[in-house]
Design a protein around this motif. Structure first.
Motif, short mmCIF file in Angstrom:
data_model
loop_
_atom_site.label_atom_id
_atom_site.label_comp_id
_atom_site.label_asym_id
_atom_site.label_seq_id
_atom_site.Cartn_x
_atom_site.Cartn_y
_atom_site.Cartn_z
N PRO A 11 -28.45 4.88 -18.71
CA PRO A 11 -28.24 6.26 -18.25
C PRO A 11 -27.16 6.95 -19.08
CG PRO A 11 -28.16 4.69 -16.43
CD PRO A 11 -28.10 3.89 -17.68
N PHE A 12 -27.45 8.17 -19.50
CA PHE A 12 -26.46 8.98 -20.23
C PHE A 12 -25.83 9.92 -19.21
CE2 PHE A 12 -25.27 12.80 -22.71
CZ PHE A 12 -24.33 12.21 -23.56
N LEU A 13 -24.66 9.51 -18.69
CA LEU A 13 -24.00 10.26 -17.61
C LEU A 13 -22.68 10.86 -18.10
CD1 LEU A 13 -24.59 7.76 -14.64
CD2 LEU A 13 -26.08 9.57 -15.52
N ARG A 14 -22.58 11.08 -19.39
CA ARG A 14 -21.35 11.67 -19.93
C ARG A 14 -21.36 13.17 -19.67
NH1 ARG A 14 -18.93 11.14 -26.14
NH2 ARG A 14 -16.87 12.03 -25.63
N THR A 15 -20.29 13.66 -19.07
CA THR A 15 -20.18 15.09 -18.80
C THR A 15 -19.59 15.80 -20.01
OG1 THR A 15 -18.04 14.69 -17.76
CG2 THR A 15 -19.96 14.80 -16.30
N GLY A 16 -19.69 17.13 -19.99
CA GLY A 16 -19.17 17.91 -21.11
C GLY A 16 -20.09 17.88 -22.31
#
Length: 390
Positions: free
Chosen positions: A35-40
């Motif tokens: 999962p790519f859950l990086r914000t910004g």
């Protein structure tokens, strides 16, 4: 898994789109099970989702492999170069070191490639072993390409790795730790996107000093570990010692200890000796560690409830000669690939032979170590259990 912005559970958007998750409002891509859950990163996330929606997984991957952290010293690869890495790795034509080079990891590529030989790696294994509880899983914050997770999962404990750089996790998936659960998230910005795993061990090693909100990250580590779990922080640099070349915002021993009340405090270097000599490391008051280069902490401070020896070779491990080692003037020693690593790890005496007998032992081991020699040679990193396609 939790959405990093709302904290609500994530689930597949529909049965037909298992690589697109939602919490009911936002949408998050999942590529190769990561999962790519990086914000910004809204624009990047939208582009990846768009690629997945039209079935172009390799383009989605190439986009994600270009995303870097704030400490990267080189610009990212071009989209074409990132796509070439995807094809090369997936088709088995490209190994780990070439992939890191093509993805422009810079100096950190050498650190990862030779990490199994580094004192900081031995200290991580020593800290884990001293506080081993046979947890339901090990969660590693800032796991990099997953070498510590590999040691744990090979011995039967599930691993969960979280890192802010998707490319590191993707290399971990393909080369180092294929069965671990891996998550791309910015822990410093949004915490851990994980539910509590009661009894888990949550580790942050050789990265804690980089994190700006250390207290916030520790709260998250404690939350995920639950009431019966354990939080371990290893190789946290000491700002009272010469820190030239060390990034982040290191603290003093007392400042770290204030964030970790009731934790056992150690000189991180002592775990290298403890690992090599198979003996426990004594805790010390923070004030007694003002000259230690780096610190380690364990909370709770109690010893582990179970024993594990990360220095013992696994029964079917294919041990190979350490590619760092070379013979000069008849004596065995390491030839680090960069001046920086040679300087940083100059005190790794366990990689050096003392005399011609040691040189002969290593030469013999290169042809095939005897069973009774394997534990000694692995513990000193003269032989290594390297991943395939290293």
């Amino acid at each position: 898994m939790l959405a990093p912005d709302t904290g609500r559970p994530l689930y597949p958007r529909s049965p037909a789109t298992p690589d697109l998750w939602t919490d009911g409002t936002g949408h998050w891509p999942v590529v190769d099970g990561i999962p790519f859950l990086r914000t910004g990163r809204d624009l990047l996330r939208d582009a990846v989702i768009q690629a997945l929606e039209v079935g172009d997984r390799r383009h989605a991957l190439a986009l994600l492999l270009r995303d870097q952290d704030d400490h990267a010293r080189l610009s990212p690869p071009s989209l074409d170069d990132a796509a070439a890495v995807v094809a090369g790795v997936e088709e088995g034509r490209m190994g780990l070191r070439e992939a890191m080079d093509r993805l422009r990891f810079g100096p950190v590529a050498a650190y990862f490639a030779y990490r199994q030989s580094a004192p900081t790696f031995l200290s991580a294994l020593g800290l884990l072993a001293q506080h081993w509880d046979t947890p339901p899983c090990l969660v590693e914050v800032a796991c990099g390409i997953g070498q510590v997770l590999r040691e744990v999962t090979l011995r039967g404990t599930p691993g969960v790795g979280v890192d802010v750089v998707f490319a590191k996790l993707w290399l971990a998936r393909h080369f180092i730790v294929p069965r671990a659960q891996l998550v791309c998230a910015d822990v410093a910005a949004t915490g851990l996107p994980l539910s509590c795993v009661e009894g888990a061990t949550v580790l942050c090693h050789d990265a804690f000093y980089f994190l700006p909100d250390k207290a916030g990250v520790l709260l998250e580590m404690r939350r995920v570990a639950g009431a019966t779990g354990r939080v371990l922080v290893g190789h946290a640099h000491n700002r009272r010692v010469d820190q030239r070349g060390v990034g982040g915002t290191p603290l003093s021993p007392e400042e770290y200890a204030a964030l970790l009340p009731h934790a056992a405090c150690y000189d991180d270097a002592a775990f290298v000796t403890g690992f090599l000599e198979q003996r426990p490391v004594p805790a010390a008051p923070p004030a007694a560690l003002e000259h230690a280069e780096a610190l380690s902490f364990a909370c709770p401070a109690t010893p582990g409830r179970r024993a594990i020896d990360f220095g013992a070779p696994l029964p079917h491990a294919r041990l190979r000669p350490n590619p760092l080692l070379t013979t000069r003037d008849g004596l065995l020693g390491p030839a680090w690939p960069t001046p920086g690593l040679a300087l940083e790890y100059a005190h790794a005496d366990y990689l050096r032979g003392e005399d011609a007998d040691d040189t002969a032992l290593f030469a013999s081991a290169c042809r095939g170590a005897m069973p009774d020699e394997r534990p000694f040679l692995l513990r000193r990193r003269w032989l290594l259990d390297l991943p395939e396609r290293w």
